[in-house]
Scaffold this active site. Structure first.
Site, PDB file in Angstrom:
ATOM      1  N   GLU A  16       1.879  10.107  -8.186  1.00  0.00           N
ATOM      2  CA  GLU A  16       1.082   9.887  -6.978  1.00  0.00           C
ATOM      3  C   GLU A  16      -0.287  10.532  -7.229  1.00  0.00           C
ATOM      4  OE1 GLU A  16       2.194   8.498  -3.993  1.00  0.00           O
ATOM      5  OE2 GLU A  16       4.156   8.067  -4.851  1.00  0.00           O
ATOM      6  N   GLU A  65      13.446  -3.013  -0.676  1.00  0.00           N
ATOM      7  CA  GLU A  65      14.171  -2.723  -1.921  1.00  0.00           C
ATOM      8  C   GLU A  65      13.384  -1.808  -2.851  1.00  0.00           C
ATOM      9  OE1 GLU A  65      16.579  -2.020  -4.064  1.00  0.00           O
ATOM     10  OE2 GLU A  65      17.576  -3.906  -3.609  1.00  0.00           O
ATOM     11  N   LYS A  87       6.879   3.478   1.231  1.00  0.00           N
ATOM     12  CA  LYS A  87       8.096   4.185   1.639  1.00  0.00           C
ATOM     13  C   LYS A  87       7.955   4.903   2.976  1.00  0.00           C
ATOM     14  CE  LYS A  87       8.517   6.452  -2.439  1.00  0.00           C
ATOM     15  NZ  LYS A  87       8.071   5.587  -3.505  1.00  0.00           N
ATOM     16  N   VAL A 143      13.196   2.375  -3.434  1.00  0.00           N
ATOM     17  CA  VAL A 143      14.023   3.176  -4.333  1.00  0.00           C
ATOM     18  C   VAL A 143      14.180   2.435  -5.651  1.00  0.00           C
ATOM     19  CG1 VAL A 143      16.278   4.262  -4.679  1.00  0.00           C
ATOM     20  CG2 VAL A 143      15.329   4.085  -2.367  1.00  0.00           C
ATOM     21  N   LEU A 167      14.525  -2.225  -9.425  1.00  0.00           N
ATOM     22  CA  LEU A 167      15.980  -2.180  -9.627  1.00  0.00           C
ATOM     23  C   LEU A 167      16.709  -2.551  -8.331  1.00  0.00           C
ATOM     24  CD1 LEU A 167      16.451   1.179 -11.597  1.00  0.00           C
ATOM     25  CD2 LEU A 167      16.409  -1.157 -12.506  1.00  0.00           C
ATOM     26  N   THR A 182       0.868  -1.174   0.000  1.00  0.00           N
ATOM     27  CA  THR A 182       0.000   0.000   0.000  1.00  0.00           C
ATOM     28  C   THR A 182       0.913   1.234   0.000  1.00  0.00           C
ATOM     29  OG1 THR A 182      -0.019   0.416   2.372  1.00  0.00           O
ATOM     30  CG2 THR A 182      -1.541  -1.257   1.562  1.00  0.00           C
ATOM     31  N   GLY A 196      -0.562   6.890 -15.153  1.00  0.00           N
ATOM     32  CA  GLY A 196      -0.266   6.174 -13.914  1.00  0.00           C
ATOM     33  C   GLY A 196       1.148   6.357 -13.394  1.00  0.00           C
ATOM     34  N   ASP A 215       9.021  12.962  -3.076  1.00  0.00           N
ATOM     35  CA  ASP A 215       9.242  11.542  -3.308  1.00  0.00           C
ATOM     36  C   ASP A 215      10.738  11.249  -3.521  1.00  0.00           C
ATOM     37  OD1 ASP A 215       8.111   8.899  -3.876  1.00  0.00           O
ATOM     38  OD2 ASP A 215       8.922   9.257  -5.885  1.00  0.00           O
ATOM     39  N   LYS A 246      13.571   9.122  -1.210  1.00  0.00           N
ATOM     40  CA  LYS A 246      14.413   8.045  -1.739  1.00  0.00           C
ATOM     41  C   LYS A 246      15.887   8.278  -1.446  1.00  0.00           C
ATOM     42  CE  LYS A 246      11.222   6.716  -5.397  1.00  0.00           C
ATOM     43  NZ  LYS A 246      10.814   7.015  -6.772  1.00  0.00           N
TER      44      LYS A 246
END
Ligand code: ADP
Ligand code: ASP
Ligand code: MG
Length: 812
Positions: free
Chosen positions: A667, A606, A579, A609, A613, A555, A664, A678, A682
C-alpha cells in the site's frame, strides 16, 4: 384496386416524394391504385403551432407561415418540369392565401376553436395531395385528385371525429363508380361533417383514411408506407435491437397500436379486418425489405410474444373503500362518469377483494376525471364508504402483446421477474381477458429501461447486455478495461453476453456514453471528459437508469466505498475490489448484503481476499452446499511474503521493504501491510462470509513492528526501521535457528480470529510459499483433516483485474 398510404416522412420533401412516385408508378402497373398521403412531415405540428401563436396575438406566426409556404413552393419547383410549374405554384399560393385569411381571423378574435383548428390543419394534407397529384399529372399518368372531405362523413367531434361508415361507403363507392382511373390521389386525415365543415380523424389519422378507402373499395391490399421496415418488436427509437415482425394478426397489431406503437393509428385495423384485407407495412426508404404483413392468422413462430409497446403520460385513478364490497353498480357508475366526460379508459384492474378499482387514463384528462368521480360518489365519500379518488400521475403503460401467450404459462412471471430484477416498480397490472396482452403501469422514468429489459427477456433470449460503470482507472482499472476489450467478441460469441463499458470515472473526471465507450481510446476520452466527483458519477448512473447496470469499484478510496448502498437500492449491482466497505463495521457490511438481496442486485467482492484467487466464491459454495467451516488458516499478504522471503539479514529489513514498495507490492503506506491491518481485514471478511459477526477490534494481532515504527510519516517509518534493524534480525534468527521460515499467518477458529508472525517448519503447507503467493486452507466438516487448499498469486494488477472481471460476469 389497392390502397397505398404514405406518411409524413415519406413525403417530407421533393427527394422523398420522388421515391414515392417511383413506388407508386410501379404499383399502378399491377392494378388501379388509391394513393393516400399525409401532410409534408412536420407540417401538421407547425400549422397547429402557428394557429396557437395567432390566437395569442403573437405575430411571429407570420414568419412560420411564410417558411411553410416557401417549403411547399420549393418542393413544387423541384418536383415538376419548369414549364408545368406555374399552375401548381399558384394553387399552392392560393391555399396559403386562404390560410392567411383564416389566421387573420384567429389573430383578431384571439380565439381558436376546435372547428377552426380542423380547418387550419386540413391544409397540410390538401397541399401535399395537390402537389403529388400534379406530379403524376406531369408524368402523364391517368390520375384523379379526390377530395376526401367529400368521401368521408363524420360527426362534428372536431379533432377526433367519428366516421359514419354507411354514409362514407356510399360516398366513396359513388365516387369510384364514375370513369375509372389508374390512380386516385387522396388527402389523408381530413373529412367533413353533415354541414360540410372540415373535420379530422385524430393525429396520425391518414392511416385510418387509407383503411376506410380500402374497405369501401374492397381493396385487394392496403399498404402503409413509412420510415421503418415494418411493425417492429418494439419502438426502434427506444430499443436498439428492435426487429421487424414479418407476420402479425389483426388482433395483435391492433393491440400493439392501442398500447402506443405509433407506427399504425389504432382505429386503422378495424375497417380492413372486417373485410379481411391484408395490410402491408413497408419502408419507403428501403422498398425491397419485406416489411410486415398484417392478416387474419398470425403465423406460428417460435416467439409467442409478438411485440412490446408503451404509452406515456398516464394517470392512474384508484377508487377505494370498504363500502364498495359486494355492492353492484360501483364500477358502472365509475365508467359512466368517465364516459360522460369523454375520458378514454386505457387500462382497468380490479383487485380480487373488490374494494378497489384502478383505471389508467391519459394524464390530460385527470383533473376532469377527479372532479366528476368525486362528484358522482359524493354521498359515499361523505359517509366514509369510499375514499376521494386517488390520482397518481407521471406514469406510463408498458404492454406485452402476443396472441399465443395464453397457451404459454409463466409469461407474466417472466415479465415481472425481469422487471423486478432491474428494480422497476410496477404500480398496476392488467391482463386483458382475451390474454392478448399483459400491461403494467410504471413510472415514466422507468419506461425505456423496462422496454429494453423485456425486449431482452423475450426477444433476445440468447443475448444479454451488461452496462458497466467503472470507478478507478489506475493499475487494476487499466488492466480490467484491457481485458474487457480483448474478451468482448469472445463473450458475445460464446456467452451471448455483450459487455458495454458505459461509464468511467477517476478522481477528477466522469466519462459516460450510453452506447458504450470506445475502449481503444478511453484514456484520451476520459482526459477530455467533464470534471465530476464520484457522487456525480453515481447520480448519472441512477438517472440513466440502464438495465443490467453494474458498478465496479477498482479504487482503494474510502469515499467511493460509501456509495454502494445508494446504487444497490436502485438495483445496480456492485463489484468491489476496494476492501473498505466489507471491512468497515459489521452493521454496514450486513446492510449492503441485505440491500443487495432486497433489490435483486449482486454485491460481489471476490478480489478483497487473495486477488484473483477464488477464495470467497469457494467459501460461499461450501456453505451453500451445506458444509460447515471450522477453521481457516491463511497467508494472505503478498507483501509480507515478499518481505520475509527476501529478508535473511544480509541487507537491512528497511531496504527489503523499500524494494517491495518499489515493485508495487505494498500500500502507499507500507505500515498497513506490515502492521497486519490488511491481513486483519481479509480474515475478517472471510469470517463474516462464514457467518461470524466480527469487528476489527475482535481480532488479535501480534505486532512484529515495534510501536515506534507507527509514529510519523512514511519517511520516518523507513528511518525507524533502519534503527530497529537488530530487532528484525533477532526475529529472523530465532526462526532460522529452528529451521523455520517466517510467515504472517491469519487464523479463524471457533468464532475467533488472529493474525501474527509464525515460525513455519518445513513440513507445513505454508513453508513452500514463494513470491507474492497466497495460501488459504479451509478445514470444514467435509474437509476435516486434509484441508481444501487454494494457492496462487495473491497480488498483482493483472490477476486482480481478472478477479474483478469474473465478478462482473457473475453479476449478470
Ligand atoms: P408516418 O409519418 O409514416 O405515419 P409515424 O411517425 O406515424 O410514420 O410512424 C412511424 C414511426 O413509428 C417509426 O419511425 C417509429 O419511430 C415509430 N414506432 C413506434 N413503435 C413502433 C413499432 N413497434 N414498430 C415500428 N415503428 C414504431
Ligand atoms: N398529418 C396528420 C398528423 O400529423 C395525419 C397523419 O400524418 O397521419 O397527425
Ligand atoms: Mg403515422
Amino acid at each position: 384496386m389497392q390502397v397505398l398510404k404514405f406518411g409524413g416522412s415519406s413525403v417530407a420533401n421533393s427527394a422523398n416524394i420522388q421515391k414515392v412516385t417511383d413506388i407508386v408508378a410501379s404499383a399502378i402497373q399491377k392494378e388501379p391504385t388509391v394513393l393516400v398521403v399525409s401532410a409534408l412531415g412536420g407540417i401538421t405540428d407547425l400549422l397547429l403551432k402557428t394557429g396557437a401563436l395567432a390566437s395569442q396575438a403573437d405575430e411571429t406566426y407570420k414568419t412560420v407561415l411564410k417558411e411553410m409556404e416557401t417549403r411547399h413552393l420549393d418542393a413544387v419547383r423541384e418536383l415538376l418540369p419548369i414549364q408545368q410549374q406555374s399552375a401548381t405554384l399558384s394553387l399552392v399560393k392560393q391555399q396559403f392565401n386562404e390560410l392567411d385569411g383564416i389566421y387573420d381571423g384567429v389573430f383578431l378574435l384571439g380565439e381558436l376553436s376546435p372547428r377552426t383548428k380542423d380547418r387550419i390543419v386540413s391544409y397540410g394534407e390538401l397541399l401535399s395531395s395537390m402537389m403529388i397529384s400534379a406530379k403524376f399529372q406531369s408524368l402523364n399518368i391517368d390520375q384523379l385528385w379526390v377530395d376526401s372531405r367529400k368521401c368521408i362523413t363524420t360527426n362534428s367531434n372536431h379533432g377526433n371525429a367519428a366516421v359514419d361508415f354507411a354514409a362514407t361507403e356510399k360516398n366513396i363507392q359513388s365516387h369510384f363508380a364514375q370513369k375509372p382511373h389508374q390512380l386516385y390521389v387522396v388527402p389523408g386525415f381530413i373529412a367533413s361533417d353533415v354541414n360540410n365543415n372540415t373535420t379530422t380523424l385524430g393525429r396520425g389519422g391518414s392511416d385510418y383514411t387509407a383503411a376506410i378507402f380500402a374497405s369501401a373499395v374492397r381493396a385487394s391490399a392496403l399498404e402503409i408506407w413509412t420510415d421503418v421496415s415494418g411493425m417492429m418488436t418494439a419502438d426502434p427509437r427506444l430499443v436498439q435491437n428492435a426487429k421487424p415482425i414479418s407476420r402479425i394478426s389483426y388482433q395483435e397489431a391492433m393491440e400493439l397500436s392501442h398500447f402506443g406503437a405509433k407506427i399504425i393509428y389504432p382505429p386503422t385495423i378495424q375497417p380492413v379486418m372486417s373485410r379481411n384485407i391484408p395490410v402491408w407495412v413497408k419502408n419507403t426508404f428501403a422498398p425491397n425489405e419485406y416489411g410486415t404483413l398484417i392478416e387474419n392468422n398470425s403465423a406460428v413462430t417460435d416467439s409467442f410474444i409478438r411485440g412490446i409497446s408503451s404509452i406515456s403520460s398516464i394517470s392512474l385513478l384508484s377508487l377505494e373503500g370498504s363500502g364498495m364490497i359486494g355492492i353492484p353498480g360501483f364500477s358502472k357508475r365509475l365508467f359512466e362518469a368517465l364516459a360522460n366526460e369523454s375520458v378514454n379508459v386505457i387500462l382497468i384492474t380490479q383487485s380480487s377483494s373488490e374494494h378497489s378499482i384502478c383505471v389508467g387514463i391519459n394524464e390530460v384528462d385527470s383533473a376532469k376525471a377527479k372532479q366528476t368521480i368525486d362528484n358522482v360518489f359524493s354521498y359515499e365519500i361523505q359517509t366514509g364508504k369510499v375514499e376521494p379518488l386517488k390520482v397518481e400521475s407521471g406514469l406510463s403503460i408498458v404492454a406485452l402483446v402476443g396472441e399465443q401467450m395464453k397457451s404459454h404459462p409463466g409469461v407474466s412471471g417472466k415479465m415481472f421477474g425481469a422487471l423486478g430484477k432491474n428494480g422497476i416498480n410496477v404500480r398496476a397490472i392488467a391482463q386483458g381477458s382475451s390474454e392478448k396482452n399483459i400491461s403494467a403501469v410504471l413510472s415514466a422514468f422507468d419506461v425505456k429501461k423496462a422496454i429494453n429489459v423485456l425486449h431482452e427477456e423475450f426477444f433476445e433470449t440468447s443475448y444479454k447486455q451488461l452496462n458497466v460503470f467503472i470507478a478507478g482507472t489506475g493499475n487494476v482499472g487499466g488492466k480490467l478495461i484491457g481485458q474487457i476489450k480483448k474478451q468482448f467478441q469472445y463473450l458475445q460469441d460464446e456467452l451471448h453476453l455483450q459487455i458495454e463499458v458505459v461509464g468511467l470515472a477517476n478522481s477528477r473526471k466522469n466519462l459516460v456514453n450510453e452506447n458504450g465507450i470506445d475502449l481503444g481510446t478511453w484514456k484520451e476520452q476520459l482526459q477530455q471528459a467533464p470534471d465530476g466527483s464520484i457522487h456525480d458519477f453515481v447520480r448519472t448512473i441512477i438517472s440513466k437508469n440502464l438495465r443490467n447496470s453494474v458498478f465496479v469499484d477498482v479504487t482503494a478510496n474510502a469515499e467511493v466505498a460509501t456509495v454502494y448502498g445508494s446504487l444497490l437500492e436502485k438495483s445496480v449491482s456492485v463489484v468491489a475490489c476496494n476492501k473498505i466497505a466489507c471491512s468497515s463495521s459489521y452493521e454496514s457490511y450486513l446492510k449492503l448484503k441485505s440491500l443487495a438481496r432486497e433489490y435483486n442486485a449482486m454485491f460481489l467482492f471476490e478480489t478483497n481476499v487473495g486477488a484473483g484467487l477464488p477464495v470467497i466464491g469457494t467459501l460461499n459454495d461450501l456453505l451453500r452446499s451445506g458444509d460447515k467451516v471450522n477453521r481457516i488458516q491463511a497467508v494472505l499478504s503478498g507483501t509480507l511474503n515478499f518481505v520475509f522471503n527476501n529478508y535473511d539479514g544480509s541487507r537491512s529489513f528497511a531496504s527489503v521493504v523499500k524494494q517491495a514498495q518499489e515493485e508495487g507490492y505494498t500500500e502507499p503506506d507500507p505500515r498497513l501491510d506490515l502492521g497486519g491491518t490488511d491481513v486483519m481485514r481479509k480474515i475478517m471478511i472471510l469470517a463474516r462470509e462464514a457467518g461470524q459477526q466480527l469487528e476489527m477490534d475482535d481480532i488479535s494481532n501480534e505486532y512484529f513492528l515495534p510501536q515506534s515504527c507507527f509514529e510519523g510519516s512514511v519517511a520516518d517509518f523507513y528511518d525507524e526501521m533502519e534503527k530497529q534493524e537488530a530487532h528484525f534480525r533477532s526475529i529472523y534468527e530465532a526462526a532460522a535457528k529452528q529451521n523455520c521460515k517466517l510467515k504472517f499467518v491469519a487464523q479463524y477458529e471457533n468464532g475467533k480470529a488472529s493474525v501474527g508472525l509464525q515460525h513455519i517448519p518445513a513440513e507445513s503447507d505454508f513453508y513452500h510459499l514463494y513470491g507474492k503467493d497466497n495460501l488459504v486452507l479451509f478445514y470444514t466438516d467435509r474437509y476435516p483433516e486434509q484441508p481444501l487448499v487454494i494457492k496462487g498469486a495473491g497480488a498483482g494488477a493483472d490477476v486482480t483485474a481478472s478477479g474483478v472481471f469474473a465478478d462482473i460476469l457473475r453479476a449478470r
